[in-house]
Enzyme design. Sequence first.
Site, short mmCIF file in Angstrom:
data_model
loop_
_atom_site.label_atom_id
_atom_site.label_comp_id
_atom_site.label_asym_id
_atom_site.label_seq_id
_atom_site.Cartn_x
_atom_site.Cartn_y
_atom_site.Cartn_z
N LYS A 207 0.83 -1.20 0.00
CA LYS A 207 0.00 0.00 0.00
C LYS A 207 0.87 1.25 0.00
CE LYS A 207 -1.75 2.81 2.87
NZ LYS A 207 -1.61 4.07 2.08
N GLY A 259 7.21 4.90 8.01
CA GLY A 259 6.40 6.10 8.14
C GLY A 259 6.59 6.74 9.50
N SER A 260 5.54 7.40 9.99
CA SER A 260 5.67 8.16 11.23
C SER A 260 5.71 7.23 12.44
CB SER A 260 4.50 9.12 11.37
OG SER A 260 3.29 8.41 11.43
N THR A 261 6.37 7.68 13.49
CA THR A 261 6.47 6.91 14.72
C THR A 261 5.07 6.69 15.31
OG1 THR A 261 8.72 7.60 15.16
CG2 THR A 261 7.44 6.94 17.07
N GLU A 262 4.23 7.70 15.18
CA GLU A 262 2.87 7.60 15.74
C GLU A 262 2.10 6.43 15.10
OE1 GLU A 262 0.62 11.14 14.92
OE2 GLU A 262 -1.22 10.03 15.38
N GLY A 264 3.42 3.98 13.44
CA GLY A 264 4.17 2.76 13.75
C GLY A 264 3.73 2.16 15.07
N GLU A 281 10.14 1.00 10.36
CA GLU A 281 11.19 1.99 10.08
C GLU A 281 10.54 3.35 10.23
OE1 GLU A 281 12.95 4.69 8.72
OE2 GLU A 281 13.10 3.86 6.69
N CYS A 315 13.89 10.29 6.52
CA CYS A 315 13.84 9.83 7.92
C CYS A 315 15.23 9.89 8.55
CB CYS A 315 13.27 8.43 7.99
SG CYS A 315 13.97 7.32 6.78
N GLU A 412 10.88 15.62 14.90
CA GLU A 412 11.19 15.48 13.49
C GLU A 412 10.38 16.51 12.71
OE1 GLU A 412 9.73 11.88 11.39
OE2 GLU A 412 11.78 11.68 10.65
P1 NAI Z 1 2.08 8.36 8.07
O1 NAI Z 1 2.85 7.52 8.99
O2 NAI Z 1 0.65 8.65 8.40
O3 NAI Z 1 2.08 7.72 6.59
C1 NAI Z 1 2.87 6.64 6.17
C2 NAI Z 1 2.01 5.54 5.55
O4 NAI Z 1 1.18 4.97 6.56
C3 NAI Z 1 1.06 6.00 4.46
O5 NAI Z 1 0.99 5.01 3.46
C4 NAI Z 1 -0.27 6.12 5.19
O6 NAI Z 1 -1.38 5.99 4.34
C5 NAI Z 1 -0.18 4.96 6.14
N1 NAI Z 1 -1.02 5.04 7.33
C6 NAI Z 1 -1.52 6.15 7.95
N2 NAI Z 1 -2.23 5.80 9.03
C7 NAI Z 1 -2.18 4.45 9.12
C8 NAI Z 1 -2.70 3.49 10.05
N3 NAI Z 1 -3.42 3.87 11.10
N4 NAI Z 1 -2.44 2.19 9.84
C9 NAI Z 1 -1.69 1.78 8.79
N5 NAI Z 1 -1.18 2.64 7.89
C10 NAI Z 1 -1.42 3.96 8.05
O7 NAI Z 1 2.85 9.70 7.89
P2 NAI Z 1 2.27 11.13 7.45
O8 NAI Z 1 1.07 11.45 8.26
O9 NAI Z 1 2.15 11.17 6.00
O10 NAI Z 1 3.44 12.08 7.93
C11 NAI Z 1 3.47 12.56 9.27
C12 NAI Z 1 4.89 12.65 9.75
O11 NAI Z 1 5.45 11.36 9.79
C13 NAI Z 1 5.82 13.44 8.87
O12 NAI Z 1 5.73 14.79 9.12
C14 NAI Z 1 7.14 12.86 9.25
O13 NAI Z 1 7.65 13.47 10.40
C15 NAI Z 1 6.83 11.42 9.55
N6 NAI Z 1 7.16 10.54 8.42
C16 NAI Z 1 8.27 9.77 8.51
C17 NAI Z 1 8.63 8.97 7.44
C18 NAI Z 1 9.84 8.13 7.49
O14 NAI Z 1 10.31 7.71 6.44
N7 NAI Z 1 10.36 7.81 8.64
C19 NAI Z 1 7.86 8.94 6.22
C20 NAI Z 1 6.65 9.73 6.24
C21 NAI Z 1 6.36 10.51 7.33
#
Ligand code: NAI
Length: 502
Positions: A207, A259-262, A264, A281, A315, A412
């Site tokens: 996804k 993605g985000s720690t939250e 995760g 990650e 990240c 971050e």
């Molecule tokens: P996010 O963690 O919400 O998005 C990443 C992925 O997770 C997307 O595909 C999203 O659709 C999916 N997702 C969202 N909620 C989910 C859930 N409850 N269960 C399963 N999958 C879910 O990140 P977002 O909101 O786009 O960005 C927020 C912050 O997260 C950014 O400002 C940044 O600080 C951090 N981030 C870190 C990343 C990294 O590579 N470590 C990548 C993206 C964001």
Amino acid sequence: MGGPITKNGPAPLTRPETPALEFGHAWDYAPAPEAIDHVRIEPRQQLFIGGAFRAPRSGKHFDTVSPSTEQKLAEVAEADERDVDDAVQSARRAYDRYWSKMPGSERAKYVFRIARALQEKARELAIVESMDGGKPIKESRDVDLPLAAAHFFYHAGWADKLDYAFHGRSWRPLGVAGQIIPWNFPLLMAAWKVAPALACGNTVVLKPAETTPLTALMLARIVEEAELPPGVVNVITGAGATGAALAAHPGVDKVAFTGSTEVGKRIQRAVAGSKKKLTLELGGKAANIVFADAPIDQAIEGIVNGIYFNQGHVCCAGSRLLVEESVHDLVVRKLRDRIATLRVGDPLDKNTDVGAINSRMQLDKIRELVAAGEEEGAQRFSAPCPLPSKGYWFSPTFFTGVAQSSRIAREEIFGPVLSVLTFRTPDEAIEKANNTMYGLSAGIWSDKGAKIFWMAQRLKAGVVWGNTYNKFDPSSPFGGYKESGFGREGGRHGLAAYTEVA
Ligand code: NAI
Ligand code: MG
């Protein structure tokens, strides 16, 4: 470097500031737009399930826009729970019927085909990546695409050698992998997830992120053209709810998330108590540590690459600069001069250094944290570059006088914003670098190899770069400590995330 050398090292710079050279517009670059007339983006994109593209059961589609123009690029299917179920079941059937039975040498051929197709279609993929996500074409062309292909090549090589990967222990694939990826390196993260999973004999449901789904769907097309057995790779689009449904699906054996720690943490709670294997990650707040004995001009390039590469949506970005106090003023002056030369704007211009912020939401988050930095009393410098009137933009920025307790030193930002702090001794540098809830990466700049090794042993970070930054290779494991997550991707260690070793 100027200034007399005292017994405490070089004296702080006291000479008056050199006036910047003014050439007017004589040295400006002419526009160098990448041709896009050969690229066709289907206006309505469907789900890739069981080897075919089909409409979502939800009947819903959502828009993906170009963050540099705010123009709609396409409508993308929104997968609901029934679509997720279809995808997981199709992956299960493909696992049972074909993929788990196929010899590694046969799997390797398919993974190799994907790698070749990525190279053949690299130009088109790079353009779509830049259009959908806002990153400069020179990065998608020279970093994302070659690395994505390299990841498939590397893992194609492992597919028939896994008996040698775990020191003679026996191994087996896990089954169906549910993989959820972010928007900062859309195709590259798809490659990091899909390549090792396939090589190790798993089938996948991928996804992509809702703001950048297009290159993952192009990868689905490549999978179709490479004639992988139907259902071995499924790509479903949607936002958080789709990701949550995938992670929670009982038919999934392994969840891999970047993605985000939250989010995760939410996923970790959702899979707790189940048989599912999990790798996360997550975020980072990496220290990029510059010693006074470092080659300063090279370090400046490393600082710029560390935080302004991909608009800072990285990240492992070097978002906390720790500078040895004696060279602080020098480094700050050089950094200020350097970022004033960065070209911010059209991601499809081959001269662009910094592209568009990925989404309105991310831009709001960056603005909020920058405002917090100013309120907390740090001094802000933003490159005085013109920004386009449409789209989401943020000038390359750094803060000096940042306190360790400040939000911009702890959280971050995930944008082109650097926090500069100082240290006096290597011990203090270690103490400050490790004083974070994250631990994904770090950089060290010094003339002394022994000092770099001494530091690297003490830094609690998954990847430590010495006199360089943001270097990636499929053979090198990548992953975090603490709230940056767990599990490794890439290298022999990354294979363990997709196998059960007995
Ligand atoms: P996010 O963690 O919400 O998005 C990443 C992925 O997770 C997307 O595909 C999203 O659709 C999916 N997702 C969202 N909620 C989910 C859930 N409850 N269960 C399963 N999958 C879910 O990140 P977002 O909101 O786009 O960005 C927020 C912050 O997260 C950014 O400002 C940044 O600080 C951090 N981030 C870190 C990343 C990294 O590579 N470590 C990548 C993206 C964001
Ligand atoms: Mg988009």
